[in-house]
Design a protein around this motif. Structure first.
Motif, PDB file in Angstrom:
ATOM      1  N   LEU A 240     -59.570 -19.682   9.872  1.00  0.00           N
ATOM      2  CA  LEU A 240     -58.261 -19.036   9.776  1.00  0.00           C
ATOM      3  C   LEU A 240     -57.266 -20.124   9.407  1.00  0.00           C
ATOM      4  CD1 LEU A 240     -56.657 -16.395  10.223  1.00  0.00           C
ATOM      5  CD2 LEU A 240     -56.282 -17.139  12.578  1.00  0.00           C
ATOM      6  N   LYS A 241     -56.755 -20.062   8.168  1.00  0.00           N
ATOM      7  CA  LYS A 241     -55.914 -21.136   7.652  1.00  0.00           C
ATOM      8  C   LYS A 241     -54.612 -20.585   7.084  1.00  0.00           C
ATOM      9  CE  LYS A 241     -56.489 -24.882   7.019  1.00  0.00           C
ATOM     10  NZ  LYS A 241     -55.977 -26.011   7.858  1.00  0.00           N
ATOM     11  N   ALA A 242     -53.565 -21.424   7.131  1.00  0.00           N
ATOM     12  CA  ALA A 242     -52.313 -21.088   6.460  1.00  0.00           C
ATOM     13  C   ALA A 242     -52.539 -21.110   4.958  1.00  0.00           C
ATOM     14  CB  ALA A 242     -51.228 -22.088   6.841  1.00  0.00           C
ATOM     15  N   LEU A 243     -52.000 -20.107   4.286  1.00  0.00           N
ATOM     16  CA  LEU A 243     -52.178 -20.005   2.838  1.00  0.00           C
ATOM     17  C   LEU A 243     -51.690 -21.249   2.122  1.00  0.00           C
ATOM     18  CD1 LEU A 243     -52.960 -18.347   0.359  1.00  0.00           C
ATOM     19  CD2 LEU A 243     -50.725 -17.233   0.469  1.00  0.00           C
ATOM     20  N   TRP A 244     -50.572 -21.849   2.611  1.00  0.00           N
ATOM     21  CA  TRP A 244     -50.033 -23.011   1.900  1.00  0.00           C
ATOM     22  C   TRP A 244     -50.970 -24.212   1.965  1.00  0.00           C
ATOM     23  CZ3 TRP A 244     -45.823 -21.825   5.776  1.00  0.00           C
ATOM     24  CH2 TRP A 244     -46.063 -22.413   7.026  1.00  0.00           C
ATOM     25  N   ASP A 245     -51.927 -24.228   2.937  1.00  0.00           N
ATOM     26  CA  ASP A 245     -52.870 -25.339   3.034  1.00  0.00           C
ATOM     27  C   ASP A 245     -54.045 -25.215   2.070  1.00  0.00           C
ATOM     28  OD1 ASP A 245     -51.487 -26.706   5.008  1.00  0.00           O
ATOM     29  OD2 ASP A 245     -52.552 -25.722   6.653  1.00  0.00           O
ATOM     30  N   ILE A 246     -54.343 -24.002   1.609  1.00  0.00           N
ATOM     31  CA  ILE A 246     -55.593 -23.794   0.863  1.00  0.00           C
ATOM     32  C   ILE A 246     -55.379 -23.141  -0.495  1.00  0.00           C
ATOM     33  CG2 ILE A 246     -56.975 -23.675   2.977  1.00  0.00           C
ATOM     34  CD1 ILE A 246     -56.982 -20.613   2.612  1.00  0.00           C
ATOM     35  N   GLU A 247     -54.147 -23.113  -0.988  1.00  0.00           N
ATOM     36  CA  GLU A 247     -53.886 -22.447  -2.266  1.00  0.00           C
ATOM     37  C   GLU A 247     -54.743 -23.012  -3.389  1.00  0.00           C
ATOM     38  OE1 GLU A 247     -49.265 -20.971  -2.078  1.00  0.00           O
ATOM     39  OE2 GLU A 247     -49.640 -23.134  -2.120  1.00  0.00           O
ATOM     40  N   ASP A 248     -54.860 -24.341  -3.479  1.00  0.00           N
ATOM     41  CA  ASP A 248     -55.673 -24.952  -4.536  1.00  0.00           C
ATOM     42  C   ASP A 248     -57.146 -24.586  -4.383  1.00  0.00           C
ATOM     43  OD1 ASP A 248     -53.495 -26.097  -5.725  1.00  0.00           O
ATOM     44  OD2 ASP A 248     -53.788 -28.083  -4.821  1.00  0.00           O
ATOM     45  N   ASP A 249     -57.632 -24.534  -3.153  1.00  0.00           N
ATOM     46  CA  ASP A 249     -59.045 -24.200  -2.928  1.00  0.00           C
ATOM     47  C   ASP A 249     -59.337 -22.752  -3.327  1.00  0.00           C
ATOM     48  OD1 ASP A 249     -59.730 -26.745  -1.774  1.00  0.00           O
ATOM     49  OD2 ASP A 249     -58.622 -26.116  -0.006  1.00  0.00           O
ATOM     50  N   LEU A 250     -58.409 -21.844  -3.047  1.00  0.00           N
ATOM     51  CA  LEU A 250     -58.599 -20.455  -3.469  1.00  0.00           C
ATOM     52  C   LEU A 250     -58.557 -20.345  -4.989  1.00  0.00           C
ATOM     53  CD1 LEU A 250     -56.296 -18.639  -0.875  1.00  0.00           C
ATOM     54  CD2 LEU A 250     -58.793 -18.749  -0.853  1.00  0.00           C
ATOM     55  N   ARG A 251     -57.634 -21.061  -5.592  1.00  0.00           N
ATOM     56  CA  ARG A 251     -57.493 -21.008  -7.046  1.00  0.00           C
ATOM     57  C   ARG A 251     -58.737 -21.549  -7.746  1.00  0.00           C
ATOM     58  NH1 ARG A 251     -52.492 -22.101  -7.069  1.00  0.00           N
ATOM     59  NH2 ARG A 251     -52.783 -24.348  -6.791  1.00  0.00           N
ATOM     60  N   ASN A 252     -59.357 -22.570  -7.157  1.00  0.00           N
ATOM     61  CA  ASN A 252     -60.538 -23.197  -7.763  1.00  0.00           C
ATOM     62  C   ASN A 252     -61.862 -22.694  -7.186  1.00  0.00           C
ATOM     63  OD1 ASN A 252     -59.259 -25.230  -9.587  1.00  0.00           O
ATOM     64  ND2 ASN A 252     -58.342 -25.912  -7.672  1.00  0.00           N
ATOM     65  N   ARG A 253     -61.775 -21.633  -6.365  1.00  0.00           N
ATOM     66  CA  ARG A 253     -62.956 -20.963  -5.809  1.00  0.00           C
ATOM     67  C   ARG A 253     -63.774 -21.870  -4.894  1.00  0.00           C
ATOM     68  NH1 ARG A 253     -63.260 -15.772  -5.481  1.00  0.00           N
ATOM     69  NH2 ARG A 253     -65.547 -15.849  -5.617  1.00  0.00           N
ATOM     70  N   ARG A 254     -63.156 -22.900  -4.354  1.00  0.00           N
ATOM     71  CA  ARG A 254     -63.845 -23.679  -3.320  1.00  0.00           C
ATOM     72  C   ARG A 254     -63.866 -22.912  -2.008  1.00  0.00           C
ATOM     73  NH1 ARG A 254     -60.930 -27.959  -5.998  1.00  0.00           N
ATOM     74  NH2 ARG A 254     -59.186 -27.677  -4.542  1.00  0.00           N
ATOM     75  N   LEU A 255     -62.850 -22.050  -1.821  1.00  0.00           N
ATOM     76  CA  LEU A 255     -62.787 -21.137  -0.691  1.00  0.00           C
ATOM     77  C   LEU A 255     -62.493 -19.739  -1.212  1.00  0.00           C
ATOM     78  CD1 LEU A 255     -60.683 -23.181   1.914  1.00  0.00           C
ATOM     79  CD2 LEU A 255     -63.146 -22.726   2.014  1.00  0.00           C
TER      80      LEU A 255
END
Length: 298
Positions: A240-255
């Motif tokens: 469970l993570k804050a969106l601002w911490d993982i935006e790049d990972d979501l964009r690059n499909r790492r998460l």
């Protein structure tokens, strides 16, 4: 001290004008009032400063010395005021900033670099901590924190709004499946955050128009948001993570985001400082700079 400085200014005006009546005209006062001010000053000093006649006055030896020293003191005061005024126009000096480790490293640190390029006379000290920093106890100019502070004696300015999301690495989801509802979390390995003695093992969701907490379990927990992030990237479980911490990972499909229709709780980042009225120019321009940077993202 202000009264004494004012007495020096009045005395210098008298000497410059050449007579009590001329000094009174220059200051929109009366000759009688000027005479009383001079008499009170002489009484306080215990010496006669001038020899008065009806139309002019002459400085005594003590008066000439006092006038010379008064002019030097008044010049020093004027120089000090001018220097402070100039500093107010050009921000300079040290600003101490505290922030949570992950958002501090990934988002605040780059903003500080850009700010430093624009305001090279301002020194920035960045303190990162996952245990929560207090603007007063930790001697900070600004503390960045998630959520409003419990201390009502400080000022809080909202900088950024976002939300927490459930996420996982693609390889974890390939092994363990994608949860379709919050209830499915019971069958998953969930990485939990720890703060002090508290384990955050109840995750909040919106389901059927109501807020619902789901108890989660897992093999890993940590007090570090960055370690939790790394474990999620390595496929060790759901996070469970804050969106601002993982935006790049979501964009690059790492998460990959999970349970998006159930929308977890909203979160807000605040800048906390002790007193808005007496903010130094360097702190004020820093806050404005950060706010403008976040506004461009929304």
């Amino acid at each position: 001290m202000p009264d004494e400085i004012n007495d020096l200014r009045v005395f210098a005006q008298m000497v410059d004008a050449g007579s009590l009546s001329a000094a009174a005209r220059q200051t929109d006062g009366s000759a009688a009032a000027m005479s009383r001010r001079l008499a009170a000053l002489e009484k306080r000093l215990g010496v006669r400063l001038v020899t008065r006649t009806s139309r002019r006055f002459d400085l005594t030896v003590e008066g000439a010395l006092f006038h010379e020293r008064a002019l030097a003191i008044l010049q020093a005061v004027d120089d000090a005021e001018a220097e402070i005024s100039a500093q107010a126009r050009v921000p300079q000096g040290l600003v101490c900033i505290g922030a949570p480790s992950e958002i501090g490293r990934k988002q605040i640190a780059p903003l500080i670099e850009a700010f430093s390029d624009q305001y090279p006379d301002v020194e920035i000290r960045l303190v990162l901590s996952d245990i929560g920093l207090d603007v007063i106890d930790d001697n900070l100019d600004v503390a960045l924190r998630i959520g409003l502070p419990p201390d009502t004696g400080v000022i809080a300015k909202r900088l950024l709004s976002s939300r927490r999301i459930v996420c996982a690495a693609p390889d974890y989801l390939a092994r363990c499946g994608i949860p379709q509802t919050p209830a499915d979390l019971a069958g998953h390995d969930c990485i939990r955050l720890v703060r002090g003695q508290r384990v955050f093992d109840r995750w909040l969701f919106q389901e059927d128009g109501r807020r619902r907490e789901i108890q989660v379990r897992g093999t890993l927990s940590t007090a570090s948001g960055e370690v939790l992030h790394d474990w999620a990237l390595k496929g060790r479980g759901l996070a469970l993570k804050a969106l601002w911490d993982i935006e790049d990972d979501l964009r690059n499909r790492r998460l990959v985001e999970c349970l998006a229709p159930y929308h977890c709780d909203e979160i807000e980042l605040y800048a906390v400082f002790a007193n808005r009225q007496y903010l130094s120019p360097r702190v004020r321009v820093f806050l404005d700079f950060v706010q403008q940077a976040f506004n461009k993202r929304t």
